[in-house]
Scaffold this active site. Structure first.
Site, mmCIF file in Angstrom:
data_model
loop_
_atom_site.group_PDB
_atom_site.id
_atom_site.type_symbol
_atom_site.label_atom_id
_atom_site.label_comp_id
_atom_site.label_asym_id
_atom_site.label_seq_id
_atom_site.Cartn_x
_atom_site.Cartn_y
_atom_site.Cartn_z
ATOM 1 C CB VAL A 1 -21.260 27.068 15.510
ATOM 2 C CG1 VAL A 1 -20.777 25.801 14.827
ATOM 3 C CG2 VAL A 1 -21.576 26.774 16.956
ATOM 4 C CB SER A 2 -22.282 32.293 13.895
ATOM 5 O OG SER A 2 -21.074 32.436 13.205
ATOM 6 C CB SER A 3 -26.470 30.913 15.914
ATOM 7 O OG SER A 3 -26.734 29.969 14.908
#
Length: 186
Positions: free
Chosen positions: A11-13
């Site tokens: 996941v990016s964040s």
């Protein structure tokens, strides 16, 4: 003997929900990275690559979670399948074993190319949206890492001859950020 089923999630964040990607999939172990797909240094991907053995199966939600460009995707898939590791992409319903047919290799290339193309479109729309917001005065950009007082202190310390790397560490910024502040108008 069957190997382990290993999940890889990216996941990016930290705000994104990592659990939803492989929800309901029975796995022996899961490796989760919180990093942008463009980042080549993903510690959990490296750990997973080291952990898996011949006979294991890696389950990934979709190709774009494993790699953001076709070259990286091919490299990772090939490196794993050559070691006897199977890779399943849930969203695309594709599995790669190393004994893949020419059609399977074509599908990897085509789907990987679509993933790369989709990412390029997203970046283009993002740039266009930012440009329109800037025209309206609604986009101000990222909040500065340092206050004006901190910048003045940073410049004073650099002018006094202190090491830039040490100053950057103390302020909690990268050296490149420090150099950007030094290049900006005084």
């Amino acid at each position: 003997m069957n190997g382990q089923r290993v999940g890889y999630v990216r996941v990016s964040s930290f705000e994104q929900n990592a659990e939803r990607q492989l929800d309901g999939v029975v796995l022996d172990r899961t490796f989760t990275d919180w990093a942008s797909g463009k980042d080549t240094k993903r510690p959990q991907l490296d750990a997973m690559m080291t952990f898996v053995r011949s006979g294991d199966t890696i389950v990934v939600h979709s190709m774009d979670r494993l790699a953001r460009n076709l070259d990286d995707l091919r490299h990772v898939v090939q490196a794993l399948t050559q070691r006897g590791v199977r890779i399943e992409f849930s969203k695309e319903c594709l599995t790669f074993t190393g004994e893949d047919s020419p059609m399977a290799n074509l599908m990897l290339s085509v789907m990987g190319a679509f993933t790369e193309f989709e990412r390029a479109l997203i970046r283009e729309r993002q740039r266009e949206g930012i440009a329109l917001a800037q025209q309206r005065g609604a986009y101000r950009g990222r909040k500065p890492a340092l206050s004006d007082a901190q910048v003045a202190d940073l410049r004073r310390r650099v002018d006094a001859g202190e090491r830039k790397a040490q100053i950057a560490r103390e302020f909690g910024v990268s050296r490149e950020t420090l150099y950007q502040y030094l290049r900006s108008t005084r």
